[in-house]
Design an enzyme around this catalytic site. Structure first.
Site, PDB file in Angstrom:
ATOM      1  N   HIS A   1      45.360 -71.936  75.427  1.00 47.05           N
ATOM      2  CA  HIS A   1      45.546 -70.537  75.794  1.00 47.05           C
ATOM      3  C   HIS A   1      46.192 -69.793  74.621  1.00 47.05           C
ATOM      4  O   HIS A   1      46.868 -70.404  73.792  1.00 47.05           O
ATOM      5  CB  HIS A   1      46.435 -70.455  77.037  1.00 47.05           C
ATOM      6  CG  HIS A   1      46.614 -69.077  77.586  1.00 47.05           C
ATOM      7  ND1 HIS A   1      45.557 -68.263  77.931  1.00 47.05           N
ATOM      8  CD2 HIS A   1      47.739 -68.354  77.842  1.00 47.05           C
ATOM      9  CE1 HIS A   1      46.013 -67.119  78.384  1.00 47.05           C
ATOM     10  NE2 HIS A   1      47.336 -67.145  78.330  1.00 47.05           N
TER      11      HIS A   1
ATOM     12  N   CYS B   1      41.288 -64.842  76.303  1.00 54.32           N
ATOM     13  CA  CYS B   1      42.672 -64.689  75.856  1.00 54.32           C
ATOM     14  C   CYS B   1      42.750 -64.623  74.335  1.00 54.32           C
ATOM     15  O   CYS B   1      43.650 -63.982  73.782  1.00 54.32           O
ATOM     16  CB  CYS B   1      43.535 -65.832  76.393  1.00 54.32           C
ATOM     17  SG  CYS B   1      42.949 -67.476  75.931  1.00 54.32           S
TER      18      CYS B   1
ATOM     19  N   CYS C   1      44.514 -73.853  30.104  1.00 55.48           N
ATOM     20  CA  CYS C   1      43.980 -75.031  29.434  1.00 55.48           C
ATOM     21  C   CYS C   1      45.129 -75.813  28.799  1.00 55.48           C
ATOM     22  O   CYS C   1      45.957 -75.248  28.082  1.00 55.48           O
ATOM     23  CB  CYS C   1      42.958 -74.619  28.371  1.00 55.48           C
ATOM     24  SG  CYS C   1      42.308 -76.005  27.406  1.00 55.48           S
TER      25      CYS C   1
END
EC number: 3.4.19.12
Length: 521
Positions: free
Chosen positions: A468, A198, A337
């Site tokens: 599933h 599936c 920075c």
């Protein structure tokens, strides 16, 4: 757990009753067919072999006496030699499996077709449950000797159930859509499940209804025939769906599944796999195949358009393929920075974005969190080229190039240290039908691009290795739900059921896992 209806309970009583149902008769110690044929003390394998060898002797031309009696030098019930001194066909357990499958299919056919409408669907579902149940299924199939055989039976039942319900499901879908509203040259076909596939079926359905991807795959099919690979098998599957005479039905993607299991041992089993891992593998494999084919064409001195390639590009960067044109976007990693305020950036390409999920949020909130500013400090300080030393810095990721189709992976599986395994985060995350990204960089191209939701892969269950997968897709102006071989039309409001759960108590849910958004331009 859903409560069983009265119709389903009556099906169970009819099927698994202690005396009336076939499951009860097969499980009984005296009425079992295998028990009557083999006897309580006789070896099943020896008896089956003896019977097969005697039948082989009859087929070889021996008289009825030779066919009815053991061969010369053969003990009754033992596997001897056939007429002429040659060993007969070595069938034994496989022969019993084959005959058992035939008996099972004939009994299922009679029982399932005895129902009508919803009862027929319930009977198919109940039959599959009984065979997959450790308590009843093993007794019903006591001639199955190992797990592989049992999986073959489950697959047979699944295919048979698909065949039994295909006509009713297809006609119901056609009636629900209506002949006037049914799109021209469009087909809605479910895919047969070949044992926990599936995860594959749902992703394939989602990709099929991503129209740019489908068109490229079908165009690849029209090119001269190449050596079989995963892309050729995918093209054959898409072409088979697109050229069907019927509008709706079921197709077994056996060729594609076989090739997938052959190429990658991760998928070469009957275990549940992760749909996102399969999507990544499929897209990258297709891109590699296309790049390799283009490389071969360049080495032969001829490009796909028929022109001669006079340049030597052996060391050049591989050209982008149509997979990259459709799914690839670009992220820019900005680092600033905090000492000298210098900003450095680095670009990274992606085929899909994986975002963290939080309870009671939206996909837009998840994308903002993806681009949140992170402070680099302590042992994680950033080395600044201007300062020539490690400094504290701010870091964030933003989208620089938006793809044609945006695939979003919701990270719903989290590793729990105390449990030593992954668990599912069933958080409620709203994904709208229309989406605009707000986490784009300042130099992004077309940052106001709008997206429409075209497909969703939904995970049903409580963990990555169980549960599933289904797919929800948009075709023209309506939505369809693909659950392996079952195809149903749903309302757009029903999509809200797949957002997730507002409560953290239950982890078992049907929640969106992979989202496919297609740009309008």
């Amino acid at each position: 757990m859903l409560a069983r209806s009265g119709a389903e309970e009556s099906c169970e009583e009819e099927w698994a009753g202690p005396r009336g149902g076939w499951a009860g008769r097969a499980a009984g110690p005296r009425s079992c067919r295998a028990g009557r044929a083999l006897g309580p003390r006789q070896s099943p394998l020896a008896s089956a072999q003896g019977g097969v060898y005697r039948r082989a002797a009859s087929r070889a031309g021996a008289g009825p006496e030779a066919a009815a009696a053991p061969c010369a030098g053969e003990e009754p019930g033992a596997g001897g030699r056939a007429a002429g001194g040659d060993w007969g066909p070595r069938r034994g357990v496989p022969e019993r499996r084959r005959r058992g499958r035939q008996r099972l299919q004939s009994r299922l056919r009679a029982w399932v077709r005895g129902g009508s409408g919803s009862a027929r669907g319930l009977r198919c579902e109940r039959a599959a449950r009984l065979l997959s149940s450790p308590a009843r299924g093993c007794r019903c199939c006591d001639w199955v000797e190992d797990g592989v055989g049992r999986m073959e039976i489950l697959m047979t039942v699944s295919k048979f159930a698909s065949i039994c319900t295909m006509g009713a499901n297809a006609s119901a879908l056609e009636k629900e859509i209506g002949p006037e509203q049914f799109p021209v040259n469009e087909h809605y076909f479910g895919l047969v499940n070949f044992g926990n596939t599936c995860y594959c079926n749902s992703v394939l359905q989602a990709l099929y209804f991503c129209r740019p991807f489908r068109e490229k795959v079908l165009a690849y099919k029209s090119q001269p025939r190449k050596k079989e690979n995963l892309l050729t098998c995918l093209a054959d599957l898409f072409h088979s769906i697109a050229t069907q005479k019927k509008k709706v039905g079921v197709i077994p993607p056996k060729k594609f599944i076989t090739r997938l299991r052959k190429e990658n041992e991760l998928f070469d089993n009957y275990m549940q796999q992760d749909a996102h891992e399969f999507l990544n593998y499929l897209l990258n494999t297709i891109a590699d195949i296309l790049q390799e084919e283009r490389k071969q064409e360049k080495q032969n001195g001829r490009l796909p358009n028929g022109n001669i390639d006079s340049e030597n590009n052996n060391n050049s960067i591989p050209d982008p393929t149509w997979v990259h044109e459709i799914f690839q976007g670009t992220l820019t990693n900005e680092t600033r920075c905090l000492t000298c305020e210098t900003i450095s950036s680095k670009d990274e390409d992606f085929l899909d974005l994986s975002v963290d999920v939080e309870q009671n949020t939206s996909i837009t909130h998840c994308l903002r969190g993806f681009s949140n500013t992170e402070t680099l400090c302590s042992e994680y300080k950033y080395y600044c080229e201007e300062c020539r030393s490690k400094q504290e810095a701010h870091k964030r990721m933003k989208v620089k190039k938006l793809p044609m189709i945006l695939a979003l992976h919701l990270k719903r599986f989290k590793y729990m240290d105390q449990l030593h395994r992954y668990t599912k985060l069933s958080y409620r995350v709203v994904f709208p039908l229309e989406l605009r990204l707000f986490n784009t960089s300042g130099d992004a191209t077309n940052p106001d691009r709008m997206y429409d939701l075209v497909a969703v892969v939904v995970h049903c269950g409580s963990g990555p290795n169980r549960g599933h997968y289904i797919a929800i897709v948009k075709s023209h102006d309506f939505w369809l739900l693909f659950d392996d071989d079952i195809v149903e039309k749903i309302d757009a409001q029903a999509i809200e059921e797949f957002y997730g759960l507002t409560s953290d108590i239950s982890k078992n849910s049907e929640s969106g896992y992979i989202l496919f958004y297609q740009s309008r331009d």
